[in-house]
Write a protein that holds these residues in place. Structure first.
Motif, PDB file in Angstrom:
ATOM      1  N   GLY A 114       0.793  -1.225   0.000  1.00 27.32           N
ATOM      2  CA  GLY A 114       0.000   0.000   0.000  1.00 27.32           C
ATOM      3  C   GLY A 114       0.823   1.273   0.000  1.00 27.32           C
ATOM      4  N   TRP A 115       2.144   1.153  -0.029  1.00 23.71           N
ATOM      5  CA  TRP A 115       2.988   2.342  -0.024  1.00 23.71           C
ATOM      6  C   TRP A 115       3.097   2.941  -1.421  1.00 23.71           C
ATOM      7  CZ3 TRP A 115       8.041   1.968   3.343  1.00 23.71           C
ATOM      8  CH2 TRP A 115       7.683   1.917   4.702  1.00 23.71           C
ATOM      9  N   ASP A 116       2.848   4.235  -1.501  1.00 18.78           N
ATOM     10  CA  ASP A 116       3.116   5.007  -2.719  1.00 18.78           C
ATOM     11  C   ASP A 116       4.502   5.628  -2.518  1.00 18.78           C
ATOM     12  OD1 ASP A 116       3.354   6.904  -4.735  1.00 18.78           O
ATOM     13  OD2 ASP A 116       1.269   7.551  -4.604  1.00 18.78           O
ATOM     14  N   LEU A 117       5.533   4.928  -2.977  1.00 18.57           N
ATOM     15  CA  LEU A 117       6.906   5.354  -2.714  1.00 18.57           C
ATOM     16  C   LEU A 117       7.214   6.718  -3.330  1.00 18.57           C
ATOM     17  CD1 LEU A 117       8.731   1.938  -3.180  1.00 18.57           C
ATOM     18  CD2 LEU A 117       8.462   3.196  -1.035  1.00 18.57           C
ATOM     19  N   GLU A 118       6.627   7.004  -4.460  1.00 15.28           N
ATOM     20  CA  GLU A 118       6.886   8.309  -5.088  1.00 15.28           C
ATOM     21  C   GLU A 118       6.296   9.434  -4.253  1.00 15.28           C
ATOM     22  OE1 GLU A 118       5.754   8.354  -9.180  1.00 15.28           O
ATOM     23  OE2 GLU A 118       7.245   6.842  -9.747  1.00 15.28           O
ATOM     24  N   LYS A 119       5.091   9.251  -3.718  1.00 14.58           N
ATOM     25  CA  LYS A 119       4.497  10.273  -2.854  1.00 14.58           C
ATOM     26  C   LYS A 119       5.314  10.430  -1.579  1.00 14.58           C
ATOM     27  CE  LYS A 119       0.194  11.681  -0.580  1.00 14.58           C
ATOM     28  NZ  LYS A 119      -1.242  11.357  -0.368  1.00 14.58           N
ATOM     29  N   MET A 120       5.789   9.325  -1.024  1.00 12.81           N
ATOM     30  CA  MET A 120       6.605   9.385   0.184  1.00 12.81           C
ATOM     31  C   MET A 120       7.911  10.120  -0.095  1.00 12.81           C
ATOM     32  SD  MET A 120       5.828   5.490   1.504  1.00 12.81           S
ATOM     33  CE  MET A 120       6.588   5.552   3.121  1.00 12.81           C
ATOM     34  N   ASP A 121       8.470   9.912  -1.276  1.00 16.22           N
ATOM     35  CA  ASP A 121       9.708  10.589  -1.631  1.00 16.22           C
ATOM     36  C   ASP A 121       9.503  12.093  -1.773  1.00 16.22           C
ATOM     37  OD1 ASP A 121      12.570  10.210  -2.329  1.00 16.22           O
ATOM     38  OD2 ASP A 121      11.940  11.090  -4.245  1.00 16.22           O
ATOM     39  N   VAL A 122       8.338  12.492  -2.259  1.00 13.95           N
ATOM     40  CA  VAL A 122       8.027  13.925  -2.336  1.00 13.95           C
ATOM     41  C   VAL A 122       8.044  14.539  -0.939  1.00 13.95           C
ATOM     42  CG1 VAL A 122       6.211  15.606  -2.867  1.00 13.95           C
ATOM     43  CG2 VAL A 122       6.725  13.787  -4.492  1.00 13.95           C
ATOM     44  N   CYS A 123       7.475  13.832   0.037  1.00 13.75           N
ATOM     45  CA  CYS A 123       7.510  14.320   1.422  1.00 13.75           C
ATOM     46  C   CYS A 123       8.948  14.502   1.895  1.00 13.75           C
ATOM     47  CB  CYS A 123       6.791  13.337   2.347  1.00 13.75           C
ATOM     48  SG  CYS A 123       5.029  13.114   2.034  1.00 13.75           S
ATOM     49  N   CYS A 124       9.804  13.555   1.535  1.00 12.03           N
ATOM     50  CA  CYS A 124      11.201  13.610   1.966  1.00 12.03           C
ATOM     51  C   CYS A 124      11.952  14.769   1.324  1.00 12.03           C
ATOM     52  CB  CYS A 124      11.903  12.297   1.616  1.00 12.03           C
ATOM     53  SG  CYS A 124      11.289  10.881   2.540  1.00 12.03           S
ATOM     54  N   GLY A 125      11.505  15.217   0.176  1.00 17.75           N
ATOM     55  CA  GLY A 125      12.188  16.288  -0.536  1.00 17.75           C
ATOM     56  C   GLY A 125      11.769  17.688  -0.138  1.00 17.75           C
ATOM     57  N   LEU A 126      10.860  17.813   0.809  1.00 16.50           N
ATOM     58  CA  LEU A 126      10.361  19.135   1.172  1.00 16.50           C
ATOM     59  C   LEU A 126      11.420  19.986   1.865  1.00 16.50           C
ATOM     60  CD1 LEU A 126       6.783  18.196   2.440  1.00 16.50           C
ATOM     61  CD2 LEU A 126       7.388  19.365   0.306  1.00 16.50           C
ATOM     62  N   GLY A 127      12.285  19.360   2.636  1.00 17.21           N
ATOM     63  CA  GLY A 127      13.314  20.110   3.344  1.00 17.21           C
ATOM     64  C   GLY A 127      12.777  20.760   4.598  1.00 17.21           C
ATOM     65  N   PRO A 128      13.675  21.241   5.459  1.00 15.76           N
ATOM     66  CA  PRO A 128      13.250  21.782   6.754  1.00 15.76           C
ATOM     67  C   PRO A 128      12.370  23.016   6.654  1.00 15.76           C
ATOM     68  CG  PRO A 128      15.606  22.165   6.372  1.00 15.76           C
ATOM     69  CD  PRO A 128      15.138  21.230   5.306  1.00 15.76           C
ATOM     70  N   GLU A 129      12.478  23.775   5.566  1.00 13.71           N
ATOM     71  CA  GLU A 129      11.673  24.996   5.448  1.00 13.71           C
ATOM     72  C   GLU A 129      10.190  24.681   5.270  1.00 13.71           C
ATOM     73  OE1 GLU A 129      14.205  24.247   3.414  1.00 13.71           O
ATOM     74  OE2 GLU A 129      15.798  25.477   4.291  1.00 13.71           O
TER      75      GLU A 129
END
Length: 316
Positions: free
Chosen positions: A19-34
């Motif tokens: 059930g993991w959408d790895l691409e969506k999860m990766d987008v979350c990881c790319g947001l950065g601290p800001e």
């Protein structure tokens, strides 16, 4: 070249929960601290992420938050049910410190360990085993409180006999006016307690998933086993059980208030929890990612600032 371009035919192809959408999860990881702390519509109005610069600050602030909840319940003359994790652990010495300094007894607290190692039948480690969660709670929290501690009759552990009665016991306490405080960490696979993401595939719908209060002899994901080998067993994978008894969303989503902690930084830029934190905060509630429900509850999530990223390569 990355996971997406090399996944097919690799040993990782069937590794992640379906059930993991790895691409969506990766987008979350790319947001950065800001952008990671940008408030989302699914966050509860009283949910607040709290950044901590180092482990000392993290432990002190989270410990203070727990102690304050215990003190406020006592000031109101209320019983307080608390679901306790073993991980993180460093905040408990500060909880004990503040309660001792304030001369506050925890005799009104009813403690429920959220999980415990087990075999496939739910048999747990003996309390004297240093790897047992009961051992960790007794030595890492209850004993530190001295004569102000939680009475032994009010301490509950996730054994095959006791865990199935948690829901009834907590319901009775709530009928008596008690609030439920859930303290939690976030797993490498974004579990809460040992409620693993793959369990979502075993329920007819989200409502059935949300109603599940516990599991006995729950099968753990390989990433969970390796996370604990690193964090609790000094890399010795052979010492980590493959099963656990655990509470489920039918209990942790009942929280009147939730206090979370993410301290999974290992030093020299290494970490295991950056992705888990990013997905928890920004993905949106999804039964395949249990920790994503925690921002929907009132409470605070303390985390080490470096976990917010940027989550970019840094070879060690």
């Amino acid at each position: 070249m990355n996971l997406f371009t090399t996944l097919q035919g690799s040993l990782m192809e069937s590794f992640f929960p379906p059930g993991w959408d790895l691409e969506k999860m990766d987008v979350c990881c790319g947001l950065g601290p800001e952008r990671l702390l940008t408030r989302q519509s699914h966050w509860h109005d009283r949910f607040e992420p709290v950044a901590c610069e180092d482990l000392q600050e993290f432990n002190a602030l989270m410990g203070h938050e727990i102690a304050l909840a215990i003190k406020r319940a006592r000031d109101r003359g209320e019983k307080l049910a608390i679901i306790f994790p073993v991980g993180p652990m460093g905040m408990y010495k500060w909880t004990a410190y503040f309660l001792q300094a304030w001369d506050v007894s925890a005799s009104h607290v009813y403690g429920f360990n959220m999980d415990e190692w087990s075999d496939a039948e739910g048999r747990t480690l003996p309390p004297s085993d240093p790897g047992a969660f009961q051992y960790a709670m007794e030595h890492g929290f209850y004993n530190l409180l001295g004569d102000r501690t939680v009475p032994k009759a009010q301490r509950h552990y996730a054994t095959a006999d006791s865990l199935p009665r948690y829901a009834e016991r907590i319901a009775m306490l709530k009928k008596e006016g008690a609030k439920l405080l859930v303290i939690y960490g976030i797993g490498r696979v974004c579990h809460i307690a040992f409620w693993e993401p793959q369990y979502a595939g075993e329920y007819a719908d989200e409502a059935a998933w949300r109603a599940a209060t516990h599991r006995i002899g729950a099968k753990l994901h390989p990433l969970t086993i390796e996370q604990n080998a690193i964090t609790s067993f000094k890399s010795r994978t052979t010492r980590v059980p493959c099963y656990a008894n655990t509470i489920g969303p039918g209990l942790f989503l009942q929280a009147d208030y939730a206090i979370g902690g993410a301290d999974g930084a290992l030093g020299r830029g290494m970490m295991w929890q950056g992705m888990s934190l990013a997905v928890t905060l920004q993905h949106g509630a999804n039964a395949w990612i249990p920790s994503t429900y925690m921002p929907t509850l009132p409470g605070k999530l303390f985390f080490l600032s470096e976990l917010a990223g940027p989550l970019e390569p840094e070879l060690n």
